[in-house]
Design an enzyme around this catalytic site. Structure first.
Site, short mmCIF file in Angstrom:
data_model
loop_
_atom_site.label_atom_id
_atom_site.label_comp_id
_atom_site.label_asym_id
_atom_site.label_seq_id
_atom_site.Cartn_x
_atom_site.Cartn_y
_atom_site.Cartn_z
CB CYS A 63 33.24 66.78 80.47
SG CYS A 63 34.31 65.67 81.36
CD GLN A 92 34.64 48.85 80.82
OE1 GLN A 92 34.67 50.06 80.70
NE2 GLN A 92 34.05 48.07 79.93
CE1 TYR A 140 36.14 42.66 68.78
CE2 TYR A 140 34.21 41.34 69.31
CZ TYR A 140 34.99 42.01 68.38
OH TYR A 140 34.61 42.01 67.07
CD GLU A 162 42.14 41.85 74.23
OE1 GLU A 162 40.94 42.09 74.45
OE2 GLU A 162 42.90 42.65 73.65
CG ASP A 179 33.01 44.72 76.25
OD1 ASP A 179 32.68 45.78 75.69
OD2 ASP A 179 33.51 44.69 77.38
CB CYS A 231 31.85 51.71 74.43
SG CYS A 231 32.98 51.21 73.14
N1 SAH Z 1 35.55 42.82 78.00
C1 SAH Z 1 36.71 43.55 78.45
C2 SAH Z 1 37.40 44.37 77.35
C3 SAH Z 1 36.52 45.24 76.51
S1 SAH Z 1 37.35 46.45 75.54
C4 SAH Z 1 36.39 44.41 79.65
O1 SAH Z 1 35.22 44.69 79.92
O2 SAH Z 1 37.31 44.81 80.34
C5 SAH Z 1 37.54 45.70 73.99
C6 SAH Z 1 38.74 44.79 73.90
O3 SAH Z 1 38.75 44.23 72.58
C7 SAH Z 1 40.09 45.44 74.09
O4 SAH Z 1 40.79 44.72 75.08
C8 SAH Z 1 40.78 45.30 72.73
O5 SAH Z 1 42.16 45.12 72.83
C9 SAH Z 1 40.11 44.10 72.14
N2 SAH Z 1 40.02 43.97 70.68
C10 SAH Z 1 39.88 44.94 69.76
N3 SAH Z 1 39.71 44.42 68.53
C11 SAH Z 1 39.74 43.07 68.66
C12 SAH Z 1 39.59 41.97 67.74
N4 SAH Z 1 39.39 42.17 66.45
N5 SAH Z 1 39.65 40.72 68.24
C13 SAH Z 1 39.85 40.50 69.58
N6 SAH Z 1 39.99 41.50 70.47
C14 SAH Z 1 39.93 42.77 70.03
#
Ligand code: SAH
Length: 456
Positions: free
Chosen positions: A86, A288, A317, A338, A386, A413
C-alpha cells in the site's frame, strides 16, 4: 548539460517536500523543477539522491529524513509485507485523509476549474484496517516452492505473504488455506516470464453481511489437476464456502481474469447485502470491495439524487445493479446499463430477488445504449454515472447535456477524470453543487467521490 535543469544525476540535495502525487510520491522542487521522491511526505526536509533527470521533471531516492512530518508512522519491513505494498502505509490515517482531500481539491481547481463547488472533507473509516471483502493474489514460485502474495511495487517480483492488514480476516484465512492446499497437491504455479505452469491467481470474495465465501482459481489452461481433491480439501477447511470457481486466462496479460469460468463446486454466485438490498454476485462482476464505505457512498448518492418517488433514473455503468436498486425503492422507474453481460444478468436477478419491478437493465456500452433509449423517448430526471477510472465517454456526456436531466449524480474513483467531466458538464449548462470524497481504500492512494450536479 542542460542549463534549464538545476540538478544532475547522482547529485545529493537537501530539499523540503511540497506535495504528494496521485500515486503517493513526494514532490520537491529545485528552482521550480519538480523531482519525484517516493517515501517523503509534505513538510519534510530530506536528503535526496537524484537518480534520473528528464526534461521537465526528475526522480530522486530518499536517503535521510532531516525534519519529520507529524503524520509519518514507522512501518517495519514485516508490517510492510502485511500492507501488501500500500502506497500510503507510512502516513497516519489522519494524514492520509488530509492528503486525499488535497488531491481532490487540486484536481477540481486545476483540471475542473470549478469555482462554486463545495468540497467536503473525506469521510474516513472508523477502523481503517481489515476492510477488503476481496483478495486476488498472484501465484509464483521461489526455490521450488509455491508462493503467493503481492507484487513488489513497480516490479513483477512476488512477495510471499499470508496475512494482509487490509483484507477481512475471513479473506486472509481463505487465501492462506487455499494456497497451502494447492502447494500440497503440487499444482504447478504460473511462470509469468516463460508463460508456463497452471495456477496464476487465487481469489477470494466474501459477503461480509451474508458470511458467504467464493473461491476463484485462475488458471493458464483449462486442465486443472486434482480437481476433486482440491474441492474436497477446500470444503473441509472452509465451511463458509458456497462457490468454487475456475477461471481460465490463457493470455499473456496483466489482466487477472479471463473470460471463461467453470463452476467446480456449488453455486455460480454468492449473495451479500448492502443495507436492506440483497445482491447476487458472480465471479466476473464488479462489486465494491469495501462494504462499510460502500454503504456511506451509496447513501450519499441517494441523498444527492433527492428522489421523491416521481423520478425516472438512468444508472449508467450500473454493474450488478447496486446503485440502481438502491434508487429504485425511491424512484418511479430506473434504467441501468452495463457492459459486462454477466453483471447485467446479476442485476436482473437482483431486482427480482428484492421484489423490485420498476428497474430495467440492458447490456451494452453506456454511450450507445443511452442515446438509443433517448431516441425511444426515455428521458431521465436524475442521471447517475459511476464509470471506471478513465471516466465517462464523451458521447455519453453529450447525451446528458442534450437530455437535460435536472440532476446528475457522479460517482467516481478517479478525481482527475471526474474534474475533466465536470468541466464538460459545466460548459454544457450544469453546475457542480458539492463533492463528497469517501475513503473506500485506506492506505492506498485511491479516493472515491460522489458529486451533486444540477441543471442551471
Ligand atoms: N455502479 C456499480 C459499478 C461501478 S464500476 C457499483 O457501484 O457496483 C463501473 C462499471 O462500469 C463496471 O461494472 C464496468 O464493467 C462497467 N463499464 C465499463 N465501461 C463501460 C461502458 N462503456 N458502458 C457501460 N458499462 C461500462
Amino acid at each position: 548539460m542542460d542549463k534549464s535543469i538545476p540538478v544532475e544525476k547522482n547529485d545529493c540535495i537537501e530539499a523540503v517536500c511540497e506535495d504528494l502525487t496521485h500515486d503517493g510520491s513526494g514532490v520537491v522542487k529545485i528552482d521550480g523543477y519538480p523531482i519525484f521522491v517516493p517515501g517523503v511526505l509534505p513538510g519534510e526536509k530530506a536528503s535526496i539522491k537524484i537518480i534520473k533527470v528528464n526534461k521537465g521533471y526528475g526522480f530522486g531516492k530518499l536517503v535521510d529524513i532531516l525534519e519529520r512530518s507529524p503524520f509519518r508512522v514507522d512501518v517495519s519491513p514485516e508490517e510492510a509485507h502485511k500492507y501488501g505494498g500500500c502506497q500510503l502505509q507510512h502516513i497516519s490515517y489522519e494524514g492520509q485523509l488530509n492528503s486525499k482531500e488535497n488531491l481532490v481539491r487540486q484536481a477540481m481547481a486545476r483540471i475542473g476549474k470549478l469555482e462554486n463547488a463545495a468540497i467536503h472533507p473525506v469521510l474516513g473509516m472508523e477502523n481503517p484496517w481489515n476492510y477488503r471483502n476481496k483478495a486476488q493474489v498472484p501465484v509464483g514460485q521461489k526455490d521450488g516452492k509455491l508462493i503467493a502474495g503481492f507484487y513488489k511495487p513497480r516490479s513483477h517480483e512476488i512477495i510471499d505473504t499470508d496475512e494482509s492488514l487490509i483484507h477481512l480476516p475471513e479473506v486472509n484465512e481463505a487465501i492462506k488455506v487455499v494456497k497451502e492446499i494447492c502447494s500440497k497437491l503440487e499444482i504447478q504455479p504460473f511462470n509469468e516470464e516463460k508463460h508456463t505452469g497452471i495456477l496464476r491467481h487465487i481469489m477470494a470474495r466474501y459477503g461480509k453481511e451474508s458470511g458467504e465465501l467464493m473461491i476463484i482459481l485462475v488458471t493458464r489452461i483449462s486442465d486443472l489437476p486434482h480437481k476433486s481433491h482440491l474441492v474436497e480439501k477446500i470444503l473441509a477447511a472452509l465451511p463458509n464456502v458456497r462457490s468454487i470457481i475456475q477461471n481460465i486466462n490463457t493470455k499473456k496479460t496483466n489482466v487477472i481474469l479471463g473470460e471463461k469460468t467453470k463452476v467446480l463446486w456449488g453455486s455460480d454466485v454468492i449473495y451479500d447485502n448492502i443495507g436492506d438490498v440483497k445482491f447476487a454476485i458472480s465471479p466476473l462482476s464488479f462489486y465494491q470491495v469495501n462494504p462499510v464505505s460502500t454503504k456511506v457512498l451509496y447513501d450519499k448518492a441517494l441523498e444527492y439524487a433527492g428522489l421523491t418517488g416521481k423520478e425516472t433514473v438512468i444508472d449508467a455503468y450500473c454493474g450488478i445493479g447496486t446503485i440502481s436498486l438502491f434508487m429504485a425503492k425511491k424512484a418511479k422507474k430506473v434504467y441501468g446499463v452495463e457492459i459486462v453481460p454477466d453483471a447485467v444478468k446479476d442485476a436482473k436477478r437482483n431486482a427480482s430477488l428484492n421484489g423490485i419491478t420498476n428497474a430495467k437493465f440492458e447490456a451494452g456500452l453506456a454511450e450507445t445504449v443511452i442515446p438509443k433509449w433517448y431516441e425511444e423517448g426515455i428521458v431521465a430526471d436524475v442521471f447517475v454515472v459511476d464509470p471506471p477510472r478513465k471516466g465517462c465517454d464523451s458521447t455519453l456526456l453529450e447525451t446528458i447535456i442534450e437530455m437535460k436531466p435536472k440532476k446528475v449524480v457522479y460517482v467516481s474513483c478517479n478525481p482527475a477524470t471526474l474534474a475533466r467531466d465536470l468541466r464538460i458538464l459545466e460548459d454544457g449548462g450544469y453546475q457542480t453543487k458539492q463533492i463528497q470524497p469517501v475513503d473506500m481504500f485506506p492506505h492506498t492512494t485511491h479516493v472515491e467521490c460522489v458529486a451533486e450536479i444540477v441543471l442551471k
